[in-house]
Enzyme design. Structure first.
Site, short mmCIF file in Angstrom:
data_model
loop_
_atom_site.label_atom_id
_atom_site.label_comp_id
_atom_site.label_asym_id
_atom_site.label_seq_id
_atom_site.Cartn_x
_atom_site.Cartn_y
_atom_site.Cartn_z
N HIS A 10 101.07 15.54 18.07
CA HIS A 10 101.05 15.46 19.54
C HIS A 10 100.72 16.85 20.10
O HIS A 10 101.50 17.78 19.96
CB HIS A 10 102.43 15.00 20.00
N ARG A 11 99.55 17.00 20.66
CA ARG A 11 99.02 18.32 21.08
C ARG A 11 98.87 19.24 19.87
O ARG A 11 98.97 20.46 19.99
CB ARG A 11 99.90 18.98 22.14
N GLU A 37 96.51 14.30 18.75
CA GLU A 37 96.41 13.90 20.16
C GLU A 37 96.15 15.16 20.95
O GLU A 37 96.68 16.24 20.63
CB GLU A 37 97.73 13.27 20.61
N ASP A 39 94.93 16.68 25.21
CA ASP A 39 94.80 16.37 26.63
C ASP A 39 93.57 17.07 27.19
O ASP A 39 93.35 18.25 26.91
CB ASP A 39 96.04 16.87 27.38
N HIS A 52 97.29 20.62 28.59
CA HIS A 52 98.14 19.53 29.08
C HIS A 52 98.41 19.59 30.58
O HIS A 52 98.16 18.64 31.31
CB HIS A 52 99.47 19.52 28.32
N GLU A 112 93.49 12.15 25.45
CA GLU A 112 94.15 11.69 26.67
C GLU A 112 93.46 12.31 27.87
O GLU A 112 93.41 13.55 28.00
CB GLU A 112 95.64 12.07 26.64
N LYS A 114 93.52 13.50 31.36
CA LYS A 114 94.57 13.91 32.31
C LYS A 114 94.05 13.76 33.73
O LYS A 114 93.72 14.74 34.40
CB LYS A 114 94.98 15.36 32.03
N ASP A 232 105.74 16.19 17.60
CA ASP A 232 105.50 17.64 17.74
C ASP A 232 105.63 18.35 16.40
O ASP A 232 105.29 19.53 16.29
CB ASP A 232 106.53 18.25 18.71
O1 G3P Z 1 99.44 10.58 24.62
C1 G3P Z 1 100.80 10.61 24.37
C2 G3P Z 1 101.48 11.69 25.18
O2 G3P Z 1 100.76 12.87 25.00
C3 G3P Z 1 101.56 11.38 26.64
O3 G3P Z 1 102.32 12.29 27.35
O4 G3P Z 1 102.67 14.19 28.84
O5 G3P Z 1 102.67 14.54 26.38
O6 G3P Z 1 100.55 14.07 27.56
P1 G3P Z 1 102.03 13.84 27.53
MG MG Z 2 99.11 13.89 25.98
#
Ligand code: G3P
Ligand code: MG
Length: 244
Positions: A10-11, A37, A39, A52, A112, A114, A232
């Protein structure tokens, strides 16, 4: 043994490296993740960059909105130092920089969009064009909390895999997903329940869960039938032994 549930950094690997940077994505890859993943937003001159927050303040040494920076300005910011002085000099990557690297791996990328606060004109088209250019269309999932953005993506490219993002429970989301033509559901872990997983399974809709940093919970989501989790800490997540 390959993990029976896909692990997405995640990121990247923000538990160990500055989020949404190339070294963070590379760390997730090295840890054994199946995907990353990230953003995406647009700079003032329309360049898709990976960050993000709508502002640069939390993750860089700059101040201001992403949308107000020219690309040449935003790449001068330090996106590593606030995480650790070890990462001083790390830059905000363009989506293109990440795709160039990804094309030499077998990772899946979840992009993702944004687009929740600001309209980024043409972001869907730009992302699809880059994915096409780097032959990553078959290894990507485009998602957004802004479901109009998901819809626009589908209208521009009906073959590309998409998912809606949800923070909370929705009534019959499997019907909603089909109505807008998306493929999957990416959902905050606290909103997941057996009812959702039973019905999405029946409708062949993959469910991916964020953000799960505990290995016992990851194993439980796997048992419940989730297709993937976002974490994470891809390193520890990739060590789970599902046979015990
Ligand atoms: O895509 C899953 C997650 O990344 C969504 O929330 O705020 O971490 O971008 P956020
Ligand atoms: Mg995200």
């Amino acid at each position: 043994m390959a993990s029976p549930i896909s692990i997405f950094g995640h990121r990247g690997s923000p538990g160990t490296h500055p989020e949404n940077t190339l070294i963070s994505f590379q760390a997730a890859h090295k840890a054994g993740a199946q995907g990353i993943e990230l953003d995406v937003q647009l700079t003032r001159d329309g360049i898709p960059v990976v960050i993000h927050d709508e502002r640069v303040d939390r993750t860089t040494n700059g101040i201001g909105w992403v949308k107000d920076f020219q690309y040449e300005e935003i790449i001068r910011l330090d996106a590593g130092q606030s995480f650790s002085s070890r990462f001083q000099g790390t830059r905000i990557p363009r989506l293109e920089d990440v795709l160039i690297w990804l094309s030499s791996t077998n990772l899946i990328v979840n992009i993702e969009l944004k687009t929740g606060y600001f309209v980024y004109p043409g972001i869907e088209e730009k992302v699809i064009a880059l994915l096409t250019n780097y032959q990553m269309r078959d290894r990507c999932i485009i998602s957004s909390f802004n479901h109009y953005s998901v819809q626009r993506t589908i209208q521009r490219d009906s073959q590309i895999e998409t998912a809606i993002l949800l923070m909370e429970k929705l009534v019959d989301p499997w019907e909603y997903v089909k109505k807008i033509g998306a493929h999957g559901i990416h959902i905050e872990w606290q909103a997941v329940d057996e009812h959702l997983l039973k019905n999405t399974k029946f409708h062949s809709i993959p469910v991916r869960v964020f953000t799960v940093n505990d290995n016992t919970q990851i194993a439980a989501f796997k048992k419940m039938g989730c297709k993937a989790i976002f974490t994470d800490f891809p390193g520890p997540a990739c060590t789970i032994n599902y046979s015990v």
